[in-house]
Design an enzyme around this catalytic site. Structure first.
Site, short mmCIF file in Angstrom:
data_model
loop_
_atom_site.label_atom_id
_atom_site.label_comp_id
_atom_site.label_asym_id
_atom_site.label_seq_id
_atom_site.Cartn_x
_atom_site.Cartn_y
_atom_site.Cartn_z
N ASP A 10 0.82 -1.22 0.00
CA ASP A 10 0.00 0.00 0.00
C ASP A 10 0.85 1.27 0.00
O ASP A 10 2.07 1.22 0.17
CB ASP A 10 -0.96 0.00 1.20
CG ASP A 10 -0.29 -0.45 2.50
OD1 ASP A 10 0.94 -0.35 2.60
OD2 ASP A 10 -1.00 -0.91 3.40
N ASN B 7 -7.49 -3.36 14.27
CA ASN B 7 -8.88 -3.62 13.85
C ASN B 7 -8.96 -4.81 12.89
O ASN B 7 -10.01 -5.06 12.31
CB ASN B 7 -9.49 -2.37 13.21
CG ASN B 7 -8.74 -1.94 11.94
OD1 ASN B 7 -7.80 -2.60 11.51
ND2 ASN B 7 -9.16 -0.84 11.35
N HIS C 235 -7.19 -5.14 10.06
CA HIS C 235 -6.92 -4.86 8.64
C HIS C 235 -5.63 -5.55 8.19
O HIS C 235 -4.72 -5.79 8.97
CB HIS C 235 -6.92 -3.36 8.34
CG HIS C 235 -5.75 -2.58 8.83
ND1 HIS C 235 -5.80 -1.21 9.03
CD2 HIS C 235 -4.49 -2.94 9.18
CE1 HIS C 235 -4.62 -0.79 9.44
NE2 HIS C 235 -3.82 -1.81 9.55
N GLU D 45 -9.70 -2.21 5.38
CA GLU D 45 -10.33 -1.97 6.68
C GLU D 45 -11.53 -2.90 6.85
O GLU D 45 -12.02 -3.49 5.88
CB GLU D 45 -10.77 -0.50 6.76
CG GLU D 45 -9.65 0.51 6.58
CD GLU D 45 -8.73 0.65 7.80
OE1 GLU D 45 -8.49 -0.35 8.51
OE2 GLU D 45 -8.24 1.77 8.05
P1 PGA Z 1 2.27 -1.83 12.63
O1 PGA Z 1 1.17 -1.76 11.48
O2 PGA Z 1 3.25 -2.86 12.22
O3 PGA Z 1 2.88 -0.45 12.65
O4 PGA Z 1 1.57 -2.18 13.89
C1 PGA Z 1 0.61 -2.95 11.02
C2 PGA Z 1 -0.63 -2.66 10.22
O5 PGA Z 1 -1.34 -1.68 10.51
O6 PGA Z 1 -0.91 -3.42 9.28
#
Ligand code: PGA
Length: 251
Positions: free
Chosen positions: A67, A136, A138, A143
């Site tokens: 992304d 959450n 994702h 999302e």
């Molecule tokens: P993080 O992000 O490794 O910074 O916790 C992971 C994500 O949101 O997919």
């Protein structure tokens, strides 16, 4: 989904790097799906160390990132282009022309997304996709509520995701409201998936990942339907799962 338990963040990163290096040894022109964020940072550091010590070659590797924020230029220090350059691409011998990320500034976003998926297909599809997981549920920026049929597309970020990522920006208002992400169908096409999780802040979502049915309200649960998913998580992230359950999921 096969669970590998790590003691802590460092061990998780070492184990994850091993899985990626095995993939590269098996196929030196592998197509790797890459992720950004705090969780995967240690894995890149381990890969860089290995590159310095063992000269693992990346000149035939191709990479596609999950992304990119919409509206940030690739030079912006918070862009995922900049993250990947700083934390990985500049440190290994991968030709820049073989590294792909969605262009968050594309004028025709629909064409940009279609071209991104098409390029992946042309290069033979992703052999191994590295993933973090949002609190959450994702994966990428898919999302809760995202369609399991989705390909690369533009998404509106949830407020909780913007809050989780605000630590990198001066103020929450500076966190982009939208992003371009590989879709869930794109991710599910990868031949292998490697999902990492570390820390107490991921313990509830990891519990849900192992206990919930497959549901679009927790996008990561789709990985239950993927034939080759490895989850490497540390003890804090697994702290809501009983020892017996951890053993069962490790089989
Ligand atoms: P993080 O992000 O490794 O910074 O916790 C992971 C994500 O949101 O997919």
């Amino acid at each position: 989904m096969k669970l590998i338990e790590a003691k802590d963040y460092h061990e998780m990163s070492m184990l994850a790097a091993e899985v990626i290096l095995d993939q590269i040894k098996e196929k030196n022109d592998s197509v790797l799906g890459l992720a950004t964020g705090g969780t995967v940072l240690g894995t890149y550091q381990q890969l860089i160390l290995d590159h310095q010590q063992n000269k693992t070659a990346y000149q035939h590797i191709k990479t596609f990132n999950l992304d990119e924020y919409a509206g940030l230029s690739r030079q912006d220090e918070n862009s995922y282009h900049a993250y990947m350059k700083k934390h990985f691409f500049d440190e290994v011998n991968i030709p820049f022309s073989q590294t792909f990320l969605p262009n968050g500034e594309a004028l025709d976003m629909k064409a940009e997304c279609e071209n991104y998926d098409q390029k992946m297909e042309e290069l033979g599809g992703i052999d191994l996709q590295l993933l973090g997981i949002g609190q959450n549920g994702h994966i990428g920026f898919n999302e809760p509520g995202s369609s399991f049929e989705s390909k690369t597309h533009l998404v509106a970020l949830e407020q909780s995701t913007r809050e989780a990522n605000a630590r990198y920006f001066d103020t929450i208002e500076d966190v982009p409201t939208h992003a371009v992400t590989m879709g869930i169908a794109t991710i599910m096409k990868s031949k292998k998936v490697l999902l990492l999780a570390s820390g107490l802040q991921k313990s509830s979502i990891l519990y849900d990942l192992f206990h919930s049915d497959v549901t679009s309200s927790i996008p990561a649960t789709i990985l239950r339907d993927h034939p080759n998913t490895i989850i490497i998580a540390d003890q804090e992230a697994l702290s809501k799962l009983h020892q017996d359950e951890r053993k069962m999921f490790a089989k």
